[in-house]
Write a protein that holds these residues in place. Structure first.
Motif, PDB file in Angstrom:
ATOM      1  N   ARG A 108      31.398  13.972  80.913  1.00  0.00           N
ATOM      2  CA  ARG A 108      30.566  13.688  82.077  1.00  0.00           C
ATOM      3  C   ARG A 108      30.446  12.166  82.089  1.00  0.00           C
ATOM      4  NH1 ARG A 108      28.079  17.720  79.870  1.00  0.00           N
ATOM      5  NH2 ARG A 108      26.239  16.600  79.169  1.00  0.00           N
ATOM      6  N   ASP A 109      31.042  11.551  83.103  1.00  0.00           N
ATOM      7  CA  ASP A 109      31.138  10.095  83.202  1.00  0.00           C
ATOM      8  C   ASP A 109      30.111   9.585  84.201  1.00  0.00           C
ATOM      9  OD1 ASP A 109      33.360  10.762  81.709  1.00  0.00           O
ATOM     10  OD2 ASP A 109      34.821   9.981  83.138  1.00  0.00           O
ATOM     11  N   TYR A 110      29.227   8.742  83.723  1.00  0.00           N
ATOM     12  CA  TYR A 110      28.200   8.158  84.570  1.00  0.00           C
ATOM     13  C   TYR A 110      28.526   6.680  84.746  1.00  0.00           C
ATOM     14  CZ  TYR A 110      25.662  12.441  83.552  1.00  0.00           C
ATOM     15  OH  TYR A 110      25.296  13.756  83.434  1.00  0.00           O
ATOM     16  N   ALA A 111      28.830   6.295  85.980  1.00  0.00           N
ATOM     17  CA  ALA A 111      29.166   4.911  86.290  1.00  0.00           C
ATOM     18  C   ALA A 111      28.570   4.554  87.642  1.00  0.00           C
ATOM     19  CB  ALA A 111      30.687   4.735  86.314  1.00  0.00           C
ATOM     20  N   ASP A 112      28.402   3.292  87.878  1.00  0.00           N
ATOM     21  CA  ASP A 112      27.854   2.778  89.126  1.00  0.00           C
ATOM     22  C   ASP A 112      28.956   2.789  90.188  1.00  0.00           C
ATOM     23  OD1 ASP A 112      26.951   1.210  91.243  1.00  0.00           O
ATOM     24  OD2 ASP A 112      26.185  -0.391  89.958  1.00  0.00           O
ATOM     25  N   GLU A 119      33.853  15.378  84.675  1.00  0.00           N
ATOM     26  CA  GLU A 119      32.829  15.452  85.715  1.00  0.00           C
ATOM     27  C   GLU A 119      32.262  14.064  85.937  1.00  0.00           C
ATOM     28  OE1 GLU A 119      30.283  19.151  85.690  1.00  0.00           O
ATOM     29  OE2 GLU A 119      30.903  19.029  83.578  1.00  0.00           O
ATOM     30  N   MET A 120      32.004  13.738  87.205  1.00  0.00           N
ATOM     31  CA  MET A 120      31.429  12.441  87.563  1.00  0.00           C
ATOM     32  C   MET A 120      30.230  12.698  88.475  1.00  0.00           C
ATOM     33  SD  MET A 120      35.020  10.422  87.992  1.00  0.00           S
ATOM     34  CE  MET A 120      35.939  11.867  88.505  1.00  0.00           C
ATOM     35  N   PRO A 121      29.043  12.907  87.875  1.00  0.00           N
ATOM     36  CA  PRO A 121      27.862  13.256  88.666  1.00  0.00           C
ATOM     37  C   PRO A 121      27.492  12.236  89.741  1.00  0.00           C
ATOM     38  CG  PRO A 121      27.488  13.706  86.351  1.00  0.00           C
ATOM     39  CD  PRO A 121      28.785  12.952  86.438  1.00  0.00           C
ATOM     40  N   PHE A 122      27.850  10.961  89.565  1.00  0.00           N
ATOM     41  CA  PHE A 122      27.513   9.947  90.565  1.00  0.00           C
ATOM     42  C   PHE A 122      28.663   9.691  91.545  1.00  0.00           C
ATOM     43  CE2 PHE A 122      24.452   7.819  87.335  1.00  0.00           C
ATOM     44  CZ  PHE A 122      23.512   8.804  87.572  1.00  0.00           C
ATOM     45  N   PHE A 180      29.516   1.994  81.683  1.00  0.00           N
ATOM     46  CA  PHE A 180      29.738   3.437  81.609  1.00  0.00           C
ATOM     47  C   PHE A 180      28.801   4.088  80.595  1.00  0.00           C
ATOM     48  CE2 PHE A 180      33.820   1.996  83.163  1.00  0.00           C
ATOM     49  CZ  PHE A 180      34.175   2.976  84.070  1.00  0.00           C
ATOM     50  N   GLU A 234      28.080   4.705  75.265  1.00  0.00           N
ATOM     51  CA  GLU A 234      27.739   3.700  76.272  1.00  0.00           C
ATOM     52  C   GLU A 234      28.611   2.482  76.024  1.00  0.00           C
ATOM     53  OE1 GLU A 234      23.421   2.893  76.907  1.00  0.00           O
ATOM     54  OE2 GLU A 234      23.238   4.078  75.057  1.00  0.00           O
TER      55      GLU A 234
END
Length: 141
Positions: free
Chosen positions: A116-120, A30-33, A101, A83
């Motif tokens: 769940r991957d959070y990246a800019d 999943e990539m919420p952003f 990340f 992180e």
């Protein structure tokens, strides 16, 4: 934690199979952003499909090192928060980049089963030369 050490080493390995081997046979990412129309927010896939995806990525870019690595163990031993900054090089241009990340990993049988991957998304699009596509997707095009 062995799988986290393997994962971190595999991120910068020249062999994309090393990274794919860290994942369970079936995995959810999943990539919420994620920006709709540019990158899917949820992918259900297999280790072999990931292997092909990682291999395709190495044709375009190479991750060369990690920095700022922090591993946070959670109350649930099957969950780890990771992180890190990944430093890389674009093959076509020789341009260097850094992507930050945060990953929330769920482990099963010693492998990564869900992330769940959070990246800019802006930094990612800039590194990959996809800023016009990002702008178009954000504009609803």
């Amino acid at each position: 934690m062995e799988i986290i050490d393997r994962f971190l080493a595999a991120v910068v390995s020249p062999d994309p199979g090393d990274l794919a081997d860290c994942y369970a046979e079936h995995v959810v990412i999943e990539m919420p952003f994620a920006v709709p129309g540019l990158v899917p927010a949820r992918v259900e896939t297999t280790r072999e499909e990931l292997r092909a995806r990682f291999r395709a990525g190495t044709a375009v870019r190479r991750y060369t090192e990690l920095s700022g690595v922090r591993v946070h163990e959670c109350a649930d031993p099957a969950t780890v928060v990771l992180e890190y900054d990944v430093h890389g090089l674009m093959h076509a241009t020789g341009e260097r980049f850094v992507l930050r990340f945060v990953m929330v990993m769920t482990l099963r049988d010693g492998l990564i089963a869900h992330t769940r991957d959070y990246a800019d998304p802006i930094a990612g699009a800039r590194a990959l030369g996809r800023l016009p596509e990002l702008a178009n997707a954000l504009a609803g095009g």
